[in-house]
Design a protein around this motif. Structure first.
Motif, short mmCIF file in Angstrom:
data_model
loop_
_atom_site.label_atom_id
_atom_site.label_comp_id
_atom_site.label_asym_id
_atom_site.label_seq_id
_atom_site.Cartn_x
_atom_site.Cartn_y
_atom_site.Cartn_z
N ARG A 439 0.80 -1.22 0.00
CA ARG A 439 0.00 0.00 0.00
C ARG A 439 0.84 1.29 0.00
NH1 ARG A 439 -2.92 1.90 -1.89
NH2 ARG A 439 -4.76 3.09 -1.35
N THR A 440 1.86 1.30 0.85
CA THR A 440 2.64 2.53 1.03
C THR A 440 3.40 2.95 -0.24
OG1 THR A 440 4.34 1.14 1.95
CG2 THR A 440 3.00 2.34 3.51
N PHE A 441 3.59 2.02 -1.16
CA PHE A 441 4.32 2.37 -2.38
C PHE A 441 3.47 3.12 -3.40
CE2 PHE A 441 7.39 -0.50 -0.64
CZ PHE A 441 8.61 -0.03 -1.12
N GLU A 442 2.18 3.19 -3.14
CA GLU A 442 1.27 3.93 -4.04
C GLU A 442 1.45 3.54 -5.50
OE1 GLU A 442 1.81 8.07 -3.16
OE2 GLU A 442 0.93 7.86 -1.17
N PHE A 443 1.42 2.25 -5.75
CA PHE A 443 1.60 1.78 -7.12
C PHE A 443 0.45 2.17 -8.04
CE2 PHE A 443 4.94 -1.86 -7.26
CZ PHE A 443 5.91 -0.96 -6.89
N GLU A 444 -0.66 2.68 -7.47
CA GLU A 444 -1.73 3.14 -8.37
C GLU A 444 -1.20 4.25 -9.29
OE1 GLU A 444 -1.92 3.09 -5.12
OE2 GLU A 444 -2.41 5.05 -4.28
N ARG A 445 -0.15 4.94 -8.86
CA ARG A 445 0.44 5.96 -9.74
C ARG A 445 1.09 5.31 -10.96
NH1 ARG A 445 4.25 8.71 -5.63
NH2 ARG A 445 4.87 10.07 -7.33
N ILE A 446 1.72 4.16 -10.75
CA ILE A 446 2.31 3.44 -11.89
C ILE A 446 1.21 2.93 -12.80
CG2 ILE A 446 3.75 1.49 -12.55
CD1 ILE A 446 5.09 1.72 -9.85
N SER A 447 0.18 2.38 -12.16
CA SER A 447 -0.93 1.84 -12.93
C SER A 447 -1.56 2.93 -13.80
CB SER A 447 -1.93 1.24 -11.96
OG SER A 447 -3.17 1.17 -12.53
N GLN A 448 -1.72 4.12 -13.22
CA GLN A 448 -2.28 5.23 -14.01
C GLN A 448 -1.39 5.60 -15.19
OE1 GLN A 448 -3.02 8.37 -11.19
NE2 GLN A 448 -4.76 7.23 -10.37
N ALA A 449 -0.09 5.59 -14.94
CA ALA A 449 0.85 5.98 -16.00
C ALA A 449 0.86 4.96 -17.13
CB ALA A 449 2.25 6.15 -15.41
N LEU A 450 0.59 3.70 -16.82
CA LEU A 450 0.69 2.65 -17.84
C LEU A 450 -0.63 2.32 -18.51
CD1 LEU A 450 3.18 0.14 -16.16
CD2 LEU A 450 3.65 1.78 -17.98
#
Ligand SMILES: *Cc1c(COP(=O)(O)O)cnc(C)c1O
Length: 820
Positions: A439-450
């Motif tokens: 959770r703390t890595f906020e990978f949703e930002r990567i998901s949004q970018a890809l």
């Protein structure tokens, strides 16, 4: 599932199996699915019988390197290196082994059951307690007769708390699970109607659930729900909560909404305490109260609990598959990261064949209870067996252990921001990318970018529902009857390779498409199943052959064309499917043509008839049953003659979805499953819930406005409210497949659980709804159809059939796939 090591001889004793041990192997991993083999050399495969008999897959597991098996009978095939442990009841043996493993550890275990909320509460208790305990728990919602033993098998020396959920669907299941979980603390969640059908009445169901707590010293429950069962509870120490009764140990008496939070006040031990819950929906609030009560009962201070509950994050058990940039597919699992869910996500990644490269973006894993050394060695090894081609690690720990990863293409970044900075230079292209992070890595930002940007109308496809429906129809077939899944027209609008991959992985026998192009697309996405093409065009024969597609032959003309083509290209014995016209009168050979056809087929070495088939006109309509019977007769007459002329056996099939349920005598060797796979079948009552609709079409509100009684709304001034009111403009129109026929109050959509009618004409890209009586804001979600507002209902509204509604959803609407 990985655990301690046991010598196979010891396991033989524990489960009381016969059979001779040839090799003294050591076992650490329990396997139940031949498609998901990990750690084969230390694996023990249980040949469970479910919808398919597990014994059919023993050879496949052996080929994958497994050498130890628990079976109820020997298989014929020679497997010289294998140990076979023979038992009467394979599932019983799995459960016995897990129970024995459990008994070796003296840790505290929380056992959770109830109708709703089990998985969320388990995950939330994990979030709330992970800072001071090493916790072992079920992966996802592995709470069944098979899932529970596999979950419990993971308990190790490192753990000081277990949190296990148990789910049952009928009587006598809970005591088996109790013996495996052996909880010391019990949590009973909300009891609702789910699985009522498996029990005589509600009371029988509640009593069965209570069996999980047979040996608990503490039970947390809702006061109201157990009023009638007080004498059935044997637990000494009970802790109850209620929003209605002040006798409860935790009496929640006041609630207020503060921005996006729910603020609760309660009486506890004569004092007033408070809790801020970062969710607004009713189910989440109730689940959070259960967690609150559980932590109080376990002795945590109200202040500490409040602090932790405020930080709860949503639990997503679903993997999301969507289209990405640069022709990539993105699997989004950016909400949690632990070894067990990594295993599940990697299996799903492994199942994807549409791109040549499989990429994993992974963050550091926290709270595994393992040393970093052991953890990342294990992860690296695991990634290797799951055929990941490219690895992108994010976090200090992964970076420090990068030498363990033996792939050619590996990249490490200290944090998410740095990866985002370098994302472009990674040139991700034509890959399936699994994004998995704590959770703390906020990978949703990567998901949004890809992910591909799109407007906010999406069709969500539930792959678990697809699987449920497939299994339902499988269970209606006699052993040996094959299934051809109809994936024409983008799988009735639901997708191409996403659906086909799932069907291939779950072993249907055939796929069918309408046109050669559709078949080519499946092949290019890595689908290897045989594919029948219903309507092959002469101009694309080259493609047909190049991609090994099998044509339907429906006329003498077409037969001639094929024979000529095969002859001139030096092809022989090319597989084809003969279509017989038994009453549809569209395509196919008629009664009077069969004899000539037989003459032409005899000794024809260019083609090999793979199957003979026909198509029902109205298999789901009672009023046409006599006609359906006539079709079956004609079909039998035709294939008997043709098989005789050919001199070999072929596959015979006539049943579509309607025929599978209503005409079991006409299943022959194969059935062709279409609309039922997608959750719709006129011959099955919707209330029975045995089928689940797989598609949900959702959009959103772009603007809300007030209108006066005599204002008109939309083109041609057709829309009007009877009195002054409010309308919402939503982002879907006839170009998305929401037909003009739905306009002017004919169609309805769901906003916050309320049905609202359309008002005015439907425009190309948007339409308007009368929301005078609903509290609506811009951005709110709007349901066009889902499992509640059914496609069948929409079809009725405009006088069409569900097939048309489904296939009309335009390709502009983004599809997103979910899998649990
Ligand atoms: C589409 C189709 C089916 C599937 O029909 P459903 O009613 O959707 O099950 C079966 N056979 C043929 C030839 C079809 O074209």
């Amino acid at each position: 599932m990985l655990s301690d090591h046991y010598p196979i001889k010891e396991i033989q004793q524990i489960i009381g199996a016969s059979g001779t041990i040839i090799n003294d192997n050591t076992i650490s991993t329990l396997l139940t699915d031949s498609r998901r083999i990990t750690n084969a050399s230390e694996g023990l495969f249980f040949a469970l019988s479910g919808r398919r008999n597990g014994h059919e897959f023993v050879a496949e597991a052996y080929a994958a390197g497994v050498r130890n098996f628990v079976v109820s009978h020997q298989t014929e095939i020679k497997m010289p290196e294998a140990n076979f442990l023979l038992v009467d009841d394979v599932l019983g043996a799995l459960q016995k082994l897990a129970a024995w493993h459990r008994s070796r550890f003296n840790l505290e275990v929380i056992g959770i059951t109830g109708s709703n909320g089990k998985t969320i509460i388990k995950e939330w208790l994990y979030q709330l307690l992970a800072s001071d305990k090493t916790i072992v728990r079920n992966p996802k919602s592995y709470n069944s007769q098979i899932g529970v033993p596999l979950s419990v098998w993971q308990i190790g020396e490192k753990d000081d708390l277990g949190i296990f959920e148990a789910g049952i669907s009928t009587t006598e299941e809970m005591s088996r699970l109790e013996a495996i979980i052996k909880p010391s603390i019990g949590v009973l969640t909300h009891i609702g109607p789910a699985h009522d059908e498996g029990f005589k009445n509600r009371k029988e169901k509640v009593l069965e659930k209570l069996k999980l707590f047979a040996h608990c010293k503490l039970l947390i429950h809702n006061y109201d729900q157990l009023i009638d069962y007080k004498k059935n509870i044997s637990v000494k120490d009970c802790f109850s909560w209620s929003t209605k009764f002040n006798q409860a140990d935790l009496y929640v008496f006041a609630e207020t909404v503060i921005s996006r939070n729910f603020y609760l006040r309660a009486k506890y031990k004569g004092k007033e305490i408070e809790c801020l819950i970062p969710f607004l929906d009713e189910a989440s609030v109730e689940n959070a109260i259960v967690c609150w009560a559980t932590m109080l009962a376990m002795g945590y201070s109200p202040v500490e609990i409040d602090k932790r509950i405020e930080r709860l994050s949503p639990v997503s058990m679903r993997l999301e598959l969507k289209n990405g940039i640069n022709n990539c597919s993105v699997i989004d699992d950016s909400y949690n990261s632990d070894v067990q869910s990594l295993e599940i996500a990697l299996n799903f990644l492994n199942q994807q064949n549409q791109h040549p490269t499989r990429t994993l973006i992974l963050s550091d894993i926290f709270q595994s209870g393992l040393t970093q050394d052991i953890l990342y060695r294990h992860v690296a090894n695991f990634i290797k067996t799951k055929k990941v081609d490219k690895f992108i690690g994010v976090g200090e720990a992964l970076t420090a252990h990068q030498d363990y990863f033996s792939l050619d293409k590996k990249y490490f970044y200290p944090d998410t921001a740095t990866l985002l900075q370098y994302l472009n230079s990674l040139n991700l292209d034509n890959e399936t990318i699994l994004i998995k992070g704590a959770r703390t890595f906020e990978f949703e930002r990567i998901s949004q970018a890809l992910s591909l940007k799109s407007h906010e109308t999406v069709m969500e496809i539930n792959l678990n529902a697809l699987l449920n429906n497939l299994n339902f129809y499988k269970s209606k077939l006699k052993p040996g009857v094959k299934i051809m899944a109809m994936v024409k027209a983008f799988s009735y609008g639901s997708g191409t390779f996403e659906v086909a991959n799932m069907l291939q992985y779950n072993k249907v026998d055939y796929l069918a498409v309408a046109y050669i192009d559709e078949g080519v697309a499946l092949r290019q996405a890595g689908v290897t199943l045989p594919v029948m093409v219903l309507n092959p065009e002469v101009s694309a024969f080259d493609k047909l052959v190049e991609y090994k597609l099998e044509p339907e032959v429906f006329s003498f003309n077409l037969l001639d064309e094929f024979v000529k083509y095969f002859q001139s290209h030096g092809l022989s014995n090319y597989p084809v499917h003969l279509k017989i016209d038994t009453g549809m009168h569209r395509l196919g050979f008629e009664d009077f043509e069969i004899d000539i056809l037989c003459d032409m087929l005899e000794e024809n070495r260019y083609i090999k008839v793979q199957s003979i088939f026909s198509h029902f006109v109205a298999s789901d309509a009672k009023e046409h049953d006599a006609f359906t019977q006539k079709q079956i007769k004609r079909f039998e007459r035709a294939f008997t003659k043709i098989e005789k002329a050919l001199g070999y056996k072929v596959i015979k099939h006539i049943s579509n979805t309607g025929g599978i349920i209503r005409w079991p005598s006409a299943h022959f060797d194969m059935v062709r499953l279409g609309i039922g796979l997608y959750g719709i079948d006129a011959s099955i009552p919707v209330e029975s819930k045995v089928l689940q609709p797989i598609a949900a079409l959702k959009t959103s509100v772009s603007q809300v406005r007030k209108v006066l009684a005599n204002d008109t709304i939309g083109y041609n001034r057709n829309g009007k409210l009877n009195k002054a009111g409010k309308i919402a403009t939503v982002r879907i129109g006839y170009a998305d497949g929401y037909l003009r026929a739905f306009g002017n109050g004919v169609g309805k959509m769901l906003i916050k659980g309320t049905l609202v009618p359309t008002v005015g004409n439907i425009s190309m890209d948007m339409c308007t709804l009368d929301v005078s009586n609903v509290d609506v804001r811009e951005g709110d979600e709007v349901i066009v159809f889902n499992e509640e507002l059914r496609i069948e209902e929409l079809a009725r509204e405009i006088g069409t059939i569900p097939y048309e509604i489904l296939t009309n959803v335009s390709q502009r609407v983004k599809r997103v796939y979910f899998y649990e």
